[in-house]
Scaffold this active site. Structure first.
Site, mmCIF file in Angstrom:
data_model
loop_
_atom_site.group_PDB
_atom_site.id
_atom_site.type_symbol
_atom_site.label_atom_id
_atom_site.label_comp_id
_atom_site.label_asym_id
_atom_site.label_seq_id
_atom_site.Cartn_x
_atom_site.Cartn_y
_atom_site.Cartn_z
ATOM 1 N N CYS A 65 0.866 -1.181 0.000
ATOM 2 C CA CYS A 65 0.000 0.000 0.000
ATOM 3 C C CYS A 65 0.896 1.222 0.000
ATOM 4 O O CYS A 65 2.119 1.094 -0.114
ATOM 5 C CB CYS A 65 -0.982 -0.004 1.182
ATOM 6 S SG CYS A 65 -0.295 0.372 2.799
ATOM 7 N N HIS A 98 15.415 -12.254 12.262
ATOM 8 C CA HIS A 98 15.153 -12.063 13.685
ATOM 9 C C HIS A 98 13.696 -12.211 14.083
ATOM 10 O O HIS A 98 13.406 -12.565 15.223
ATOM 11 C CB HIS A 98 15.638 -10.686 14.137
ATOM 12 C CG HIS A 98 17.121 -10.535 14.087
ATOM 13 N ND1 HIS A 98 17.751 -9.424 14.578
ATOM 14 C CD2 HIS A 98 18.107 -11.340 13.598
ATOM 15 C CE1 HIS A 98 19.068 -9.548 14.403
ATOM 16 N NE2 HIS A 98 19.299 -10.709 13.799
#
Length: 144
Positions: A65, A98
């Site tokens: 978006c 991570h």
């Protein structure tokens, strides 16, 4: 591999380029995004992607978006979704390493088309490191 992609009007051209790249690499794509540039409501295109990821019907999701924030906020309402907002290659890599993100959220108004395609490649080819990071991501849904 199967990927779900969704976008609003700000991400239409990015979606076309990303889908073309993925298909050229033999990746199956479920396209839930708009194919138009007319204004639409991004949640309508996020929910099917997030649902497919949550139900493990696809390996990963891609959402696009204008700012990337709206799609990320919407996708992260799903319990088993970790949608990461990425605007650089380095953040994209860390989001996978991570955080074990399973959806990449791309801000079309703040990244170039080339950069977005490169980030998707990095996202799909970067492995989760596990270890100390696993304990941390296991704590994410605890507040729901």
């Amino acid at each position: 591999m199967k990927i779900a992609i969704g976008n609003d009007h700000a991400g239409t051209q990015y979606k076309f380029a990303i889908v073309e790249t993925l298909k050229s690499e033999g990746i199956e794509v479920c396209n839930y995004g708009t194919n138009e540039d007319s204004s639409v409501d991004y949640p309508d295109f996020v929910h099917p992607v997030a649902k497919d990821v949550e139900e493990e019907k696809v390996a990963f999701g891609i959402l696009i978006c204008g700012s990337g924030n709206g799609v990320a906020m919407t996708a992260n309402k799903y319990k088993n979704v970790r949608a990461g907002l990425c605007w650089t290659k380095e953040i994209t890599e860390l989001t996978r390493q991570h955080n074990n993100a399973n959806i990449i959220c791309i801000p079309a108004r703040f990244t170039s088309l080339h950069q977005a395609v490169e980030m998707v490649k990095i996202f799909l080819n970067t492995k989760f490191e596990g270890g100390r990071h696993l304990n941390r991501i296991n704590k994410i849904p605890m507040c729901m």
